[in-house]
Scaffold this active site. Structure first.
Site, short mmCIF file in Angstrom:
data_model
loop_
_atom_site.label_atom_id
_atom_site.label_comp_id
_atom_site.label_asym_id
_atom_site.label_seq_id
_atom_site.Cartn_x
_atom_site.Cartn_y
_atom_site.Cartn_z
N LYS A 81 0.84 -1.20 0.00
CA LYS A 81 0.00 0.00 0.00
C LYS A 81 0.87 1.25 0.00
O LYS A 81 0.72 2.13 0.84
CB LYS A 81 -0.90 -0.01 1.23
N CYS A 82 1.77 1.35 -0.95
CA CYS A 82 2.75 2.43 -1.01
C CYS A 82 2.71 3.04 -2.40
O CYS A 82 2.36 2.37 -3.37
CB CYS A 82 4.14 1.83 -0.71
N GLY A 83 3.09 4.28 -2.51
CA GLY A 83 3.18 4.92 -3.81
C GLY A 83 4.19 4.27 -4.74
O GLY A 83 4.17 4.49 -5.95
N TYR A 84 5.07 3.45 -4.19
CA TYR A 84 6.09 2.77 -4.98
C TYR A 84 5.77 1.29 -5.21
O TYR A 84 6.59 0.57 -5.76
CB TYR A 84 7.46 2.89 -4.31
N THR A 85 4.58 0.85 -4.83
CA THR A 85 4.20 -0.55 -4.98
C THR A 85 4.33 -1.03 -6.41
O THR A 85 4.66 -2.18 -6.66
CB THR A 85 2.77 -0.78 -4.43
#
Length: 134
Positions: A13-17
């Site tokens: 659940k990360c902007g970099y997923t």
């Protein structure tokens, strides 16, 4: 034959997923030559590891084809020993700052390089380092 390892702290659940896709591409491209990408879910950065279901969904979405661990800590407290070791190496460079930091370990067990979150998995800096290590 020893493997070259790309060790990455990951999150669902990360902007970099989306970087899971690039990591899977690296495994596809270099796996037969001796690269193994290892993902370690971490929840120390804004609780972004996700639930087991979210992790499974992300892995399916991005075609994850490499081993991924359950949630561990990459910094104190209760830091996993692999990250203690990685960060203590000459190019280990201290605490993990965010998700998707990448550590490249050579066949001889020496940490070759550390890459920031912002360094895309398929960037020339990473692929060149992998190719040199292989």
């Amino acid at each position: 034959m020893s493997e070259v390892l790309l060790i990455v702290n990951v999150a669902a659940k990360c902007g970099y997923t989306y970087q899971f896709g690039g990591l899977a591409e690296l495994q596809d491209t270099y796996g037969a030559q001796g690269l193994t990408v290892l993902g370690f879910y971490c929840n120390q950065f804004m609780q972004q590891a996700g639930t087991e279901q979210e992790q499974e969904n992300v892995e399916t979405t991005y075609g994850v084809n490499f081993p991924v661990s359950k949630i561990i800590n990459v910094n104190p407290p209760d830091e996993h020993p692999i990250f203690t070791w990685l960060k203590a190496q000459p190019v280990g460079d201290g605490a993990v700052q965010w998700n998707f930091e990448k550590f490249l370990v050579g066949r001889d067990g020496v940490l070759i390089s550390r890459f920031t979150t912002q360094t895309e998995p398929t960037s020339a800096s990473i692929t060149t380092a992998i190719e040199s290590a292989l």
